[in-house]
Scaffold this active site. Structure first.
Site: not given
Length: 535
Positions: A335-337
Protein backbone atom coordinates in the site's frame (compact mmCIF):
# COMPACT_ATOMS: atom_id res chain seq x y z
CA UNK A 1 15.80 33.22 -1.25
CA UNK A 2 19.33 34.58 -0.74
CA UNK A 3 21.47 33.19 2.06
CA UNK A 4 21.26 36.51 3.93
CA UNK A 5 17.47 36.52 3.64
CA UNK A 6 17.39 32.90 4.72
CA UNK A 7 19.45 33.76 7.82
CA UNK A 8 17.08 36.61 8.66
CA UNK A 9 14.05 34.36 8.34
CA UNK A 10 15.55 31.23 9.93
CA UNK A 11 13.22 30.18 12.77
CA UNK A 12 15.20 27.17 13.97
CA UNK A 13 16.19 26.66 17.60
CA UNK A 14 19.98 26.72 17.30
CA UNK A 15 20.50 25.48 20.84
CA UNK A 16 18.81 22.15 20.22
CA UNK A 17 15.20 20.99 20.55
CA UNK A 18 12.91 22.61 23.11
CA UNK A 19 10.18 20.81 25.07
CA UNK A 20 6.79 22.53 24.80
CA UNK A 21 3.13 21.83 25.49
CA UNK A 22 0.83 21.39 22.46
CA UNK A 23 -0.57 24.85 23.12
CA UNK A 24 2.83 26.56 23.29
CA UNK A 25 4.00 24.72 20.17
CA UNK A 26 0.86 25.73 18.28
CA UNK A 27 1.55 29.34 19.30
CA UNK A 28 4.75 29.22 17.19
CA UNK A 29 2.70 29.09 13.96
CA UNK A 30 2.52 32.55 12.41
CA UNK A 31 -0.03 34.27 10.20
CA UNK A 32 0.67 33.37 6.57
CA UNK A 33 2.79 30.32 7.38
CA UNK A 34 3.05 27.35 5.03
CA UNK A 35 2.24 24.43 7.35
CA UNK A 36 3.11 20.87 6.29
CA UNK A 37 1.30 18.13 8.22
CA UNK A 38 2.30 14.48 8.37
CA UNK A 39 -0.05 11.60 9.07
CA UNK A 40 -2.69 9.43 7.44
CA UNK A 41 -6.26 8.31 8.05
CA UNK A 42 -7.60 6.74 11.19
CA UNK A 43 -4.99 8.42 13.41
CA UNK A 44 -1.96 6.85 11.71
CA UNK A 45 0.99 9.07 12.68
CA UNK A 46 -1.46 11.92 13.12
CA UNK A 47 -0.09 14.81 15.24
CA UNK A 48 -3.57 15.18 16.68
CA UNK A 49 -2.68 17.13 19.84
CA UNK A 50 -0.90 19.78 17.76
CA UNK A 51 -3.74 20.06 15.24
CA UNK A 52 -6.32 20.33 18.01
CA UNK A 53 -4.30 22.99 19.83
CA UNK A 54 -3.83 25.02 16.66
CA UNK A 55 -7.53 24.88 15.82
CA UNK A 56 -8.51 25.93 19.35
CA UNK A 57 -6.03 28.81 19.21
CA UNK A 58 -7.68 30.11 16.04
CA UNK A 59 -11.14 29.87 17.59
CA UNK A 60 -9.95 31.91 20.58
CA UNK A 61 -7.79 34.50 18.81
CA UNK A 62 -8.56 34.39 15.04
CA UNK A 63 -4.87 33.63 14.58
CA UNK A 64 -3.01 32.25 12.75
CA UNK A 65 -4.84 33.21 9.57
CA UNK A 66 -3.88 33.15 5.92
CA UNK A 67 -2.21 29.72 6.25
CA UNK A 68 -1.19 27.45 3.39
CA UNK A 69 -1.63 23.78 4.34
CA UNK A 70 0.22 20.86 2.73
CA UNK A 71 -0.60 17.21 3.38
CA UNK A 72 0.05 14.13 1.28
CA UNK A 73 -2.90 11.96 2.26
CA UNK A 74 -6.21 12.10 4.05
CA UNK A 75 -5.79 12.91 7.75
CA UNK A 76 -8.70 12.29 10.09
CA UNK A 77 -11.45 9.85 11.07
CA UNK A 78 -14.29 11.50 9.04
CA UNK A 79 -15.80 12.58 12.38
CA UNK A 80 -13.93 15.78 13.20
CA UNK A 81 -10.34 14.77 13.91
CA UNK A 82 -7.21 15.32 11.81
CA UNK A 83 -7.39 18.22 9.37
CA UNK A 84 -10.93 18.96 10.51
CA UNK A 85 -9.43 20.48 13.66
CA UNK A 86 -8.41 23.27 11.28
CA UNK A 87 -11.72 23.52 9.39
CA UNK A 88 -12.47 27.14 10.31
CA UNK A 89 -13.66 30.06 8.19
CA UNK A 90 -10.88 32.54 7.49
CA UNK A 91 -8.02 30.39 8.74
CA UNK A 92 -6.53 29.41 5.36
CA UNK A 93 -5.51 31.06 2.14
CA UNK A 94 -4.61 27.85 0.30
CA UNK A 95 -4.71 24.08 0.89
CA UNK A 96 -2.83 21.51 -1.21
CA UNK A 97 -3.85 17.96 -0.34
CA UNK A 98 -3.26 14.54 -1.80
CA UNK A 99 -6.54 13.31 -0.33
CA UNK A 100 -9.38 15.17 1.39
CA UNK A 101 -12.09 12.65 2.23
CA UNK A 102 -11.10 11.94 5.86
CA UNK A 103 -11.84 15.57 6.80
CA UNK A 104 -15.38 16.40 5.61
CA UNK A 105 -15.30 19.82 7.26
CA UNK A 106 -12.30 20.86 5.17
CA UNK A 107 -13.99 19.38 2.10
CA UNK A 108 -17.06 21.52 2.69
CA UNK A 109 -14.96 24.68 2.93
CA UNK A 110 -13.01 23.80 -0.22
CA UNK A 111 -16.12 23.12 -2.30
CA UNK A 112 -17.64 26.37 -1.05
CA UNK A 113 -14.59 28.32 -2.25
CA UNK A 114 -13.46 29.47 1.21
CA UNK A 115 -9.82 29.23 0.09
CA UNK A 116 -7.70 28.18 -2.87
CA UNK A 117 -7.83 24.39 -2.98
CA UNK A 118 -5.79 21.86 -4.93
CA UNK A 119 -5.88 18.08 -5.11
CA UNK A 120 -2.67 16.56 -6.45
CA UNK A 121 -1.80 12.87 -6.57
CA UNK A 122 -0.66 11.65 -3.17
CA UNK A 123 2.65 10.46 -4.60
CA UNK A 124 3.34 13.89 -6.09
CA UNK A 125 2.84 15.63 -2.73
CA UNK A 126 4.86 12.92 -0.98
CA UNK A 127 7.75 13.31 -3.42
CA UNK A 128 7.46 17.10 -3.38
CA UNK A 129 8.65 17.22 0.23
CA UNK A 130 11.79 15.37 -0.83
CA UNK A 131 12.30 17.70 -3.81
CA UNK A 132 11.98 20.76 -1.58
CA UNK A 133 14.46 19.24 0.88
CA UNK A 134 16.97 18.88 -1.96
CA UNK A 135 16.43 22.45 -3.19
CA UNK A 136 14.78 21.39 -6.45
CA UNK A 137 11.96 23.43 -8.02
CA UNK A 138 9.23 20.78 -7.85
CA UNK A 139 8.17 17.39 -9.17
CA UNK A 140 8.42 16.48 -12.85
CA UNK A 141 6.38 13.37 -13.53
CA UNK A 142 4.07 11.63 -15.95
CA UNK A 143 1.57 11.03 -13.14
CA UNK A 144 -1.66 12.92 -13.73
CA UNK A 145 -1.45 13.27 -17.50
CA UNK A 146 -4.96 13.21 -18.94
CA UNK A 147 -6.60 13.49 -15.51
CA UNK A 148 -8.12 16.55 -13.86
CA UNK A 149 -4.60 17.37 -12.59
CA UNK A 150 -3.50 18.05 -16.16
CA UNK A 151 -3.48 21.84 -16.74
CA UNK A 152 -5.34 21.20 -20.02
CA UNK A 153 -8.21 20.20 -17.74
CA UNK A 154 -8.48 21.62 -14.19
CA UNK A 155 -4.83 21.59 -13.15
CA UNK A 156 -5.83 19.98 -9.85
CA UNK A 157 -8.03 22.93 -8.87
CA UNK A 158 -11.09 22.20 -6.74
CA UNK A 159 -13.02 25.45 -7.00
CA UNK A 160 -13.32 28.59 -9.13
CA UNK A 161 -11.37 30.67 -6.64
CA UNK A 162 -8.18 28.69 -7.25
CA UNK A 163 -5.74 30.04 -9.86
CA UNK A 164 -4.20 27.73 -12.44
CA UNK A 165 -0.62 28.28 -11.39
CA UNK A 166 0.85 25.22 -9.66
CA UNK A 167 0.94 22.70 -12.54
CA UNK A 168 2.55 23.16 -15.96
CA UNK A 169 2.72 20.93 -19.01
CA UNK A 170 6.35 20.60 -20.09
CA UNK A 171 8.23 18.69 -22.80
CA UNK A 172 11.46 16.83 -22.02
CA UNK A 173 13.27 14.15 -24.01
CA UNK A 174 10.49 14.13 -26.58
CA UNK A 175 7.75 13.41 -24.04
CA UNK A 176 5.03 15.32 -22.22
CA UNK A 177 5.37 15.67 -18.47
CA UNK A 178 3.61 17.53 -15.69
CA UNK A 179 5.62 19.94 -13.55
CA UNK A 180 4.13 20.42 -10.08
CA UNK A 181 5.73 23.52 -8.55
CA UNK A 182 7.33 23.27 -5.13
CA UNK A 183 5.66 24.82 -2.09
CA UNK A 184 8.37 25.10 0.62
CA UNK A 185 6.99 24.77 4.17
CA UNK A 186 7.87 27.30 6.87
CA UNK A 187 6.65 25.08 9.72
CA UNK A 188 5.63 21.44 10.04
CA UNK A 189 3.83 19.06 12.39
CA UNK A 190 5.12 15.46 12.42
CA UNK A 191 4.70 12.55 14.82
CA UNK A 192 6.77 9.65 16.11
CA UNK A 193 6.99 7.29 19.08
CA UNK A 194 9.86 8.66 21.17
CA UNK A 195 12.27 11.59 21.23
CA UNK A 196 15.57 11.80 23.07
CA UNK A 197 17.22 14.90 24.52
CA UNK A 198 18.90 15.62 21.18
CA UNK A 199 15.58 15.51 19.32
CA UNK A 200 16.15 12.19 17.56
CA UNK A 201 12.74 10.68 16.75
CA UNK A 202 12.00 6.94 16.65
CA UNK A 203 8.96 5.22 15.14
CA UNK A 204 9.05 1.73 16.68
CA UNK A 205 5.37 1.71 17.74
CA UNK A 206 4.01 3.25 14.55
CA UNK A 207 2.24 1.46 11.72
CA UNK A 208 4.11 3.29 8.94
CA UNK A 209 6.87 5.81 8.24
CA UNK A 210 5.05 7.99 5.69
CA UNK A 211 6.75 11.26 4.64
CA UNK A 212 7.98 12.31 8.07
CA UNK A 213 11.68 12.43 7.23
CA UNK A 214 11.10 14.27 3.96
CA UNK A 215 8.76 16.78 5.63
CA UNK A 216 11.27 17.49 8.40
CA UNK A 217 14.16 17.88 5.95
CA UNK A 218 12.11 20.10 3.61
CA UNK A 219 11.07 22.37 6.47
CA UNK A 220 14.53 22.51 8.02
CA UNK A 221 16.23 23.30 4.71
CA UNK A 222 13.65 26.01 4.01
CA UNK A 223 14.62 27.75 7.25
CA UNK A 224 11.39 26.62 8.90
CA UNK A 225 10.35 25.23 12.26
CA UNK A 226 10.04 21.45 12.79
CA UNK A 227 7.63 20.47 15.56
CA UNK A 228 7.44 16.79 16.52
CA UNK A 229 4.74 15.15 18.66
CA UNK A 230 5.80 11.95 20.47
CA UNK A 231 4.55 9.62 23.20
CA UNK A 232 7.77 9.38 25.23
CA UNK A 233 10.79 11.56 26.01
CA UNK A 234 13.97 9.61 26.83
CA UNK A 235 17.58 10.17 27.80
CA UNK A 236 20.22 11.11 25.24
CA UNK A 237 21.55 7.95 23.61
CA UNK A 238 18.64 5.75 24.78
CA UNK A 239 17.29 5.21 21.25
CA UNK A 240 19.00 2.66 19.03
CA UNK A 241 20.30 4.73 16.11
CA UNK A 242 18.83 2.19 13.68
CA UNK A 243 15.36 3.13 14.99
CA UNK A 244 15.84 6.87 14.44
CA UNK A 245 13.94 7.99 11.35
CA UNK A 246 14.07 11.75 11.89
CA UNK A 247 17.45 12.92 13.28
CA UNK A 248 17.64 15.60 15.92
CA UNK A 249 19.44 18.00 13.58
CA UNK A 250 16.06 18.44 11.87
CA UNK A 251 13.92 18.91 15.00
CA UNK A 252 13.28 22.20 16.84
CA UNK A 253 10.39 21.53 19.20
CA UNK A 254 9.28 18.30 20.89
CA UNK A 255 5.76 17.88 22.28
CA UNK A 256 5.20 14.89 24.56
CA UNK A 257 1.68 13.40 24.59
CA UNK A 258 1.70 10.30 26.86
CA UNK A 259 -1.88 9.37 25.91
CA UNK A 260 -1.00 9.26 22.18
CA UNK A 261 -2.63 6.26 20.51
CA UNK A 262 -1.14 4.22 17.70
CA UNK A 263 -4.45 4.49 15.80
CA UNK A 264 -7.85 5.94 16.62
CA UNK A 265 -9.18 2.37 16.81
CA UNK A 266 -6.41 0.92 19.00
CA UNK A 267 -4.07 2.19 21.67
CA UNK A 268 -1.40 -0.21 20.44
CA UNK A 269 -1.51 -3.25 18.16
CA UNK A 270 2.00 -4.76 17.87
CA UNK A 271 1.01 -6.70 14.73
CA UNK A 272 0.71 -3.35 12.90
CA UNK A 273 4.18 -2.12 13.88
CA UNK A 274 6.12 -5.36 13.46
CA UNK A 275 6.65 -6.33 17.11
CA UNK A 276 4.66 -9.54 16.69
CA UNK A 277 2.92 -11.61 14.04
CA UNK A 278 -0.62 -12.92 14.37
CA UNK A 279 -2.27 -15.94 12.78
CA UNK A 280 -4.00 -14.48 9.73
CA UNK A 281 -6.85 -16.97 9.88
CA UNK A 282 -7.90 -15.14 13.06
CA UNK A 283 -8.83 -12.04 11.03
CA UNK A 284 -12.56 -11.51 10.54
CA UNK A 285 -13.81 -12.89 7.21
CA UNK A 286 -15.93 -10.75 4.91
CA UNK A 287 -19.70 -11.29 5.02
CA UNK A 288 -20.99 -13.32 2.06
CA UNK A 289 -22.58 -10.47 0.11
CA UNK A 290 -22.10 -8.52 -3.12
CA UNK A 291 -18.86 -6.92 -1.91
CA UNK A 292 -17.35 -10.32 -1.24
CA UNK A 293 -18.39 -11.48 -4.72
CA UNK A 294 -16.46 -8.55 -6.21
CA UNK A 295 -13.39 -9.42 -4.12
CA UNK A 296 -13.64 -13.13 -5.01
CA UNK A 297 -13.83 -12.39 -8.73
CA UNK A 298 -11.01 -9.86 -8.50
CA UNK A 299 -8.61 -12.19 -6.66
CA UNK A 300 -8.76 -14.58 -9.62
CA UNK A 301 -6.62 -12.13 -11.58
CA UNK A 302 -3.58 -12.49 -9.29
CA UNK A 303 -0.70 -14.73 -10.34
CA UNK A 304 1.78 -16.39 -8.03
CA UNK A 305 4.55 -13.99 -6.93
CA UNK A 306 2.71 -10.87 -8.13
CA UNK A 307 3.43 -7.54 -6.46
CA UNK A 308 -0.04 -6.22 -5.66
CA UNK A 309 -1.48 -2.88 -4.61
CA UNK A 310 -4.82 -2.65 -2.86
CA UNK A 311 -6.86 0.52 -2.67
CA UNK A 312 -9.16 1.58 0.13
CA UNK A 313 -12.82 0.60 0.08
CA UNK A 314 -14.25 -2.42 -1.65
CA UNK A 315 -10.86 -3.26 -3.20
CA UNK A 316 -9.28 -3.93 0.19
CA UNK A 317 -11.52 -7.00 0.43
CA UNK A 318 -9.18 -8.77 -1.99
CA UNK A 319 -6.62 -9.32 0.75
CA UNK A 320 -9.32 -10.43 3.19
CA UNK A 321 -10.53 -13.09 0.75
CA UNK A 322 -6.97 -14.23 0.04
CA UNK A 323 -6.21 -14.51 3.77
CA UNK A 324 -9.43 -16.41 4.41
CA UNK A 325 -8.55 -18.84 1.62
CA UNK A 326 -4.94 -19.28 2.80
CA UNK A 327 -3.56 -17.70 -0.38
CA UNK A 328 -2.08 -14.51 1.05
CA UNK A 329 1.49 -15.86 0.96
CA UNK A 330 1.32 -16.51 -2.78
CA UNK A 331 1.72 -12.83 -3.60
CA UNK A 332 2.90 -9.63 -1.91
CA UNK A 333 0.46 -6.89 -0.95
CA UNK A 334 1.66 -3.30 -0.86
CA UNK A 335 0.00 0.00 0.00
CA UNK A 336 1.09 3.53 -0.73
CA UNK A 337 1.83 4.45 2.88
CA UNK A 338 5.04 2.42 2.49
CA UNK A 339 3.86 -1.00 3.71
CA UNK A 340 5.09 -4.14 1.95
CA UNK A 341 3.66 -7.57 2.77
CA UNK A 342 1.03 -8.60 5.27
CA UNK A 343 -2.71 -7.95 5.05
CA UNK A 344 -3.76 -4.31 4.61
CA UNK A 345 -6.28 -3.00 7.12
CA UNK A 346 -9.78 -2.16 5.94
CA UNK A 347 -11.96 0.91 6.25
CA UNK A 348 -10.81 3.93 8.24
CA UNK A 349 -7.69 2.02 9.39
CA UNK A 350 -6.47 1.68 5.81
CA UNK A 351 -2.82 2.70 5.72
CA UNK A 352 -1.56 -0.03 8.04
CA UNK A 353 -1.01 -3.75 7.52
CA UNK A 354 -1.15 -6.75 9.83
CA UNK A 355 2.16 -8.68 9.73
CA UNK A 356 4.03 -6.33 7.34
CA UNK A 357 7.34 -7.58 5.92
CA UNK A 358 8.81 -4.11 5.49
CA UNK A 359 8.07 -0.43 6.06
CA UNK A 360 9.72 2.11 3.80
CA UNK A 361 9.32 5.85 3.38
CA UNK A 362 6.27 6.78 1.32
CA UNK A 363 8.23 8.81 -1.28
CA UNK A 364 10.32 5.71 -2.01
CA UNK A 365 7.20 3.57 -2.28
CA UNK A 366 5.85 5.98 -4.88
CA UNK A 367 9.15 5.85 -6.77
CA UNK A 368 8.63 2.09 -7.01
CA UNK A 369 5.03 2.54 -8.11
CA UNK A 370 5.70 5.29 -10.65
CA UNK A 371 8.45 3.22 -12.28
CA UNK A 372 6.12 0.28 -12.92
CA UNK A 373 6.82 -1.92 -9.89
CA UNK A 374 3.20 -3.04 -9.41
CA UNK A 375 2.12 -6.14 -11.33
CA UNK A 376 -1.57 -5.72 -10.55
CA UNK A 377 -3.60 -3.12 -8.67
CA UNK A 378 -7.10 -3.33 -7.24
CA UNK A 379 -8.84 0.03 -6.86
CA UNK A 380 -12.36 1.26 -6.23
CA UNK A 381 -14.52 3.52 -8.38
CA UNK A 382 -17.34 6.00 -7.88
CA UNK A 383 -18.13 6.50 -11.57
CA UNK A 384 -17.12 4.78 -14.82
CA UNK A 385 -18.07 6.18 -18.21
CA UNK A 386 -18.52 4.73 -21.69
CA UNK A 387 -14.89 5.53 -22.57
CA UNK A 388 -13.57 3.62 -19.54
CA UNK A 389 -12.60 6.78 -17.61
CA UNK A 390 -12.92 6.48 -13.83
CA UNK A 391 -13.82 9.08 -11.21
CA UNK A 392 -13.00 8.54 -7.55
CA UNK A 393 -12.15 12.09 -6.55
CA UNK A 394 -15.16 14.43 -6.82
CA UNK A 395 -18.80 14.00 -7.77
CA UNK A 396 -21.45 16.65 -7.24
CA UNK A 397 -20.52 18.50 -4.05
CA UNK A 398 -18.84 15.44 -2.56
CA UNK A 399 -15.05 15.78 -2.46
CA UNK A 400 -12.89 12.73 -1.74
CA UNK A 401 -9.60 13.38 -3.51
CA UNK A 402 -7.15 11.23 -5.42
CA UNK A 403 -4.89 9.81 -2.76
CA UNK A 404 -2.47 7.39 -4.39
CA UNK A 405 -5.03 6.44 -7.03
CA UNK A 406 -3.40 8.28 -9.94
CA UNK A 407 0.10 6.97 -9.22
CA UNK A 408 -1.18 3.42 -8.90
CA UNK A 409 -3.78 3.24 -11.68
CA UNK A 410 -1.49 4.94 -14.17
CA UNK A 411 1.54 2.73 -13.59
CA UNK A 412 0.42 -0.80 -12.68
CA UNK A 413 0.72 -3.35 -15.47
CA UNK A 414 -2.84 -4.57 -14.82
CA UNK A 415 -5.55 -2.50 -13.15
CA UNK A 416 -8.73 -4.04 -11.74
CA UNK A 417 -11.36 -1.49 -10.72
CA UNK A 418 -13.69 -2.98 -8.10
CA UNK A 419 -17.15 -1.84 -7.12
CA UNK A 420 -20.83 -2.59 -7.06
CA UNK A 421 -22.78 -1.84 -10.23
CA UNK A 422 -25.09 0.60 -8.45
CA UNK A 423 -25.02 2.04 -4.93
CA UNK A 424 -27.40 3.34 -2.31
CA UNK A 425 -29.65 0.49 -1.25
CA UNK A 426 -28.44 -2.25 -3.60
CA UNK A 427 -29.46 -5.74 -2.48
CA UNK A 428 -27.77 -8.40 -4.58
CA UNK A 429 -27.80 -11.83 -2.98
CA UNK A 430 -25.36 -14.54 -4.02
CA UNK A 431 -26.12 -18.18 -3.39
CA UNK A 432 -26.29 -21.61 -5.02
CA UNK A 433 -24.14 -20.46 -7.93
CA UNK A 434 -26.32 -17.53 -9.04
CA UNK A 435 -26.90 -13.88 -8.17
CA UNK A 436 -30.37 -12.55 -7.33
CA UNK A 437 -30.81 -8.77 -7.52
CA UNK A 438 -33.71 -8.09 -5.19
CA UNK A 439 -33.31 -4.30 -5.04
CA UNK A 440 -31.41 -1.97 -7.33
CA UNK A 441 -29.29 0.83 -5.92
CA UNK A 442 -30.51 4.41 -6.24
CA UNK A 443 -27.27 5.74 -7.75
CA UNK A 444 -25.97 4.70 -11.14
CA UNK A 445 -22.20 4.39 -11.17
CA UNK A 446 -21.87 3.68 -14.90
CA UNK A 447 -22.52 6.97 -16.66
CA UNK A 448 -22.02 8.41 -20.17
CA UNK A 449 -19.36 10.88 -18.93
CA UNK A 450 -17.64 11.01 -15.54
CA UNK A 451 -17.78 14.31 -13.66
CA UNK A 452 -14.03 14.34 -13.07
CA UNK A 453 -11.32 12.19 -14.68
CA UNK A 454 -9.21 10.43 -12.04
CA UNK A 455 -8.14 7.69 -14.47
CA UNK A 456 -7.80 8.60 -18.16
CA UNK A 457 -8.70 5.66 -20.40
CA UNK A 458 -7.11 7.25 -23.48
CA UNK A 459 -3.73 7.49 -21.75
CA UNK A 460 -4.08 3.90 -20.51
CA UNK A 461 -4.69 2.63 -24.04
CA UNK A 462 -1.52 4.40 -25.17
CA UNK A 463 0.41 2.64 -22.41
CA UNK A 464 -1.01 -0.75 -23.32
CA UNK A 465 -2.35 -1.50 -19.84
CA UNK A 466 -4.71 -4.37 -19.17
CA UNK A 467 -7.77 -2.86 -17.45
CA UNK A 468 -10.80 -4.66 -15.97
CA UNK A 469 -13.88 -3.33 -14.15
CA UNK A 470 -15.29 -5.95 -11.77
CA UNK A 471 -18.78 -5.73 -10.27
CA UNK A 472 -21.01 -8.24 -8.53
CA UNK A 473 -23.01 -8.87 -11.71
CA UNK A 474 -20.61 -8.28 -14.59
CA UNK A 475 -17.01 -7.79 -15.65
CA UNK A 476 -15.98 -5.20 -18.24
CA UNK A 477 -12.66 -4.57 -19.93
CA UNK A 478 -11.13 -1.53 -21.57
CA UNK A 479 -10.78 -1.78 -25.34
CA UNK A 480 -10.22 0.69 -28.15
CA UNK A 481 -14.04 0.86 -28.38
CA UNK A 482 -14.25 1.90 -24.72
CA UNK A 483 -16.00 0.03 -21.94
CA UNK A 484 -16.77 -3.51 -23.14
CA UNK A 485 -18.90 -6.15 -21.39
CA UNK A 486 -17.06 -9.49 -21.19
CA UNK A 487 -18.65 -11.50 -18.32
CA UNK A 488 -22.14 -11.76 -16.81
CA UNK A 489 -22.98 -13.45 -13.50
CA UNK A 490 -25.29 -16.46 -13.59
CA UNK A 491 -28.81 -15.37 -12.69
CA UNK A 492 -28.32 -11.89 -14.18
CA UNK A 493 -30.10 -10.74 -17.32
CA UNK A 494 -27.62 -8.77 -19.43
CA UNK A 495 -30.35 -6.63 -20.98
CA UNK A 496 -32.57 -5.99 -17.96
CA UNK A 497 -29.91 -5.82 -15.23
CA UNK A 498 -27.00 -4.23 -17.10
CA UNK A 499 -27.65 -2.62 -20.48
CA UNK A 500 -30.96 -1.03 -19.48
CA UNK A 501 -29.14 0.83 -16.68
CA UNK A 502 -26.64 2.42 -19.04
CA UNK A 503 -27.54 5.54 -21.03
CA UNK A 504 -25.54 4.51 -24.11
CA UNK A 505 -25.14 1.55 -26.42
CA UNK A 506 -22.78 -0.74 -24.52
CA UNK A 507 -20.09 -2.63 -26.38
CA UNK A 508 -20.32 -6.40 -25.87
CA UNK A 509 -17.35 -8.71 -26.38
CA UNK A 510 -17.65 -11.39 -29.02
CA UNK A 511 -16.48 -13.93 -26.42
CA UNK A 512 -18.99 -12.89 -23.72
CA UNK A 513 -19.10 -15.60 -21.06
CA UNK A 514 -20.57 -16.26 -17.60
CA UNK A 515 -18.72 -15.40 -14.42
CA UNK A 516 -17.57 -18.50 -12.56
CA UNK A 517 -20.52 -19.81 -10.54
CA UNK A 518 -18.29 -21.02 -7.71
CA UNK A 519 -17.66 -17.50 -6.46
CA UNK A 520 -21.43 -17.22 -5.93
CA UNK A 521 -21.50 -20.06 -3.42
CA UNK A 522 -20.48 -19.67 0.23
CA UNK A 523 -18.12 -22.65 0.07
CA UNK A 524 -14.34 -22.01 0.08
CA UNK A 525 -12.92 -21.67 -3.40
CA UNK A 526 -10.82 -24.52 -4.77
CA UNK A 527 -7.05 -24.24 -4.63
CA UNK A 528 -6.69 -24.05 -8.42
CA UNK A 529 -7.44 -20.35 -8.11
CA UNK A 530 -5.49 -19.18 -11.14
CA UNK A 531 -7.56 -21.40 -13.45
CA UNK A 532 -10.95 -20.28 -12.16
CA UNK A 533 -11.42 -17.78 -14.97
CA UNK A 534 -11.07 -20.47 -17.63
CA UNK A 535 -13.48 -23.03 -16.10
Amino acid sequence: MTSAAADDDDRRHRGGPVLMSPEDAAAQVRDGDVLAVGGSGGGLLEPGALLKALGERFVRTASPHGLTLLHATGIGDRKGSGMDHLAHHGMHARVVGGNWGNAPGMCELAVAGEFEAYNFPQGVVSQMFREVAAGRPGVITHVGLGTFCDPRRQGGRLNDRTPAELVELVSLAGREWLFYKAVPPSVCFIRGTAADEDGNISFEHEGARLENLAIAQATRNSGGLVIAQVKRYVQRGAIDPKLVLVPGICVDIVVVVPEQRQMDSAEFNPALSGQTRVVLSSLDPLPFDERKIVARRAVQEIRDADVVNLGVGIADGVAAVAAEQGWIDRFTCTIEQGLIGGVPSRGIDFGTSTNPQAMIDAPSQFDFYDGGGIDIAFLGFAQVDRHGNVNVSKFGNKLIGLGGFANISQNARTVVFCGTFTSGGLDARPGDGALAITQEGRHRKFVPEVEQISFAASESLKRGQRVLYVTERAVFRLTSAGLTLCEVAPGVDADADIRSLMAWELEVAADLRPMDARILRPDPLPDDWRSLTTQ
